[in-house]
Design a protein around this motif. Structure first.
Motif, short mmCIF file in Angstrom:
data_model
loop_
_atom_site.label_atom_id
_atom_site.label_comp_id
_atom_site.label_asym_id
_atom_site.label_seq_id
_atom_site.Cartn_x
_atom_site.Cartn_y
_atom_site.Cartn_z
N ASN A 92 -3.89 0.45 -7.67
CA ASN A 92 -5.14 1.20 -7.57
C ASN A 92 -6.12 0.56 -6.59
N GLU A 93 -6.17 -0.76 -6.58
CA GLU A 93 -7.08 -1.45 -5.65
C GLU A 93 -6.62 -1.28 -4.20
N GLU A 94 -5.32 -1.35 -3.96
CA GLU A 94 -4.79 -1.26 -2.60
C GLU A 94 -4.66 0.18 -2.10
N SER A 95 -4.37 1.10 -3.01
CA SER A 95 -4.10 2.49 -2.63
C SER A 95 -4.74 3.46 -3.63
N THR B 175 0.84 -1.19 0.00
CA THR B 175 0.00 0.00 0.00
C THR B 175 0.88 1.25 0.00
N PHE B 176 0.34 2.31 -0.57
CA PHE B 176 1.04 3.58 -0.68
C PHE B 176 0.14 4.68 -0.14
N THR B 177 0.75 5.73 0.36
CA THR B 177 -0.03 6.86 0.86
C THR B 177 0.19 8.12 0.04
N LYS B 178 1.28 8.17 -0.74
CA LYS B 178 1.60 9.38 -1.49
C LYS B 178 1.92 9.06 -2.95
#
Length: 143
Positions: free
Chosen positions: A98-101, A2-5
């Motif tokens: 896209n699904e994860e983040s 997962t990514f936040t930025k």
């Protein structure tokens, strides 16, 4: 993963897809379900979408709909250097991110991707739809 930025997504994709020395093109299709469909190449009109393998994949997922409403089709290019169409494994990575983040991917596309074409809000025939067989319906009514 997962990514936040947006810059985290960029760093990951540039390394994973070797985008330092080439670019890839892909398109994203939104048909109003919970999935954003990432597919190779550039789509710039509904006719190109109709002829794409990705459209048949979507049609198969929506097999019971005669026509499918398309909210948006956006074609993008990411990377540095000469461009080529993304392949299906590239698109699978993009779709997974896209699904994860989804927020980070949306920010990444806005900040780092070149929009090549964008259109939407139309209906397109489903290539996987088959008309119900009237004889089968009659046989079912007799039972």
């Amino acid at each position: 993963m997962t990514f936040t930025k947006a810059d985290e997504v960029k760093a990951h994709l540039w390394e994973a897809l070797h985008l330092d020395d080439h670019a890839i093109t892909f398109h994203v299709i939104d048909v109003g379900d919970d999935i954003m469909y990432f597919r190779p190449g550039i789509i710039d009109c509904s006719g190109d979408l109709w002829e794409s393998d990705g459209w048949f994949d979507i049609g198969t997922a929506h097999y019971d709909e005669k026509e499918i409403r398309v909210f948006a089709v956006e074609s993008y290019m990411i990377g540095d250097g000469e461009s080529d169409h993304a392949d299906y494994s590239d698109c699978e990575q993009l779709e997974n991110i896209n699904e994860e983040s989804p927020d980070a991917m949306d920010a990444f596309l806005r900040e780092y991707a070149d929009v090549l074409c964008s259109f939407g809000d139309f209906e397109l025939d489903n290539p996987a739809y088959e008309e119900p067989d009237e004889e089968e319906d009659d046989d079912d009514a007799e039972i």
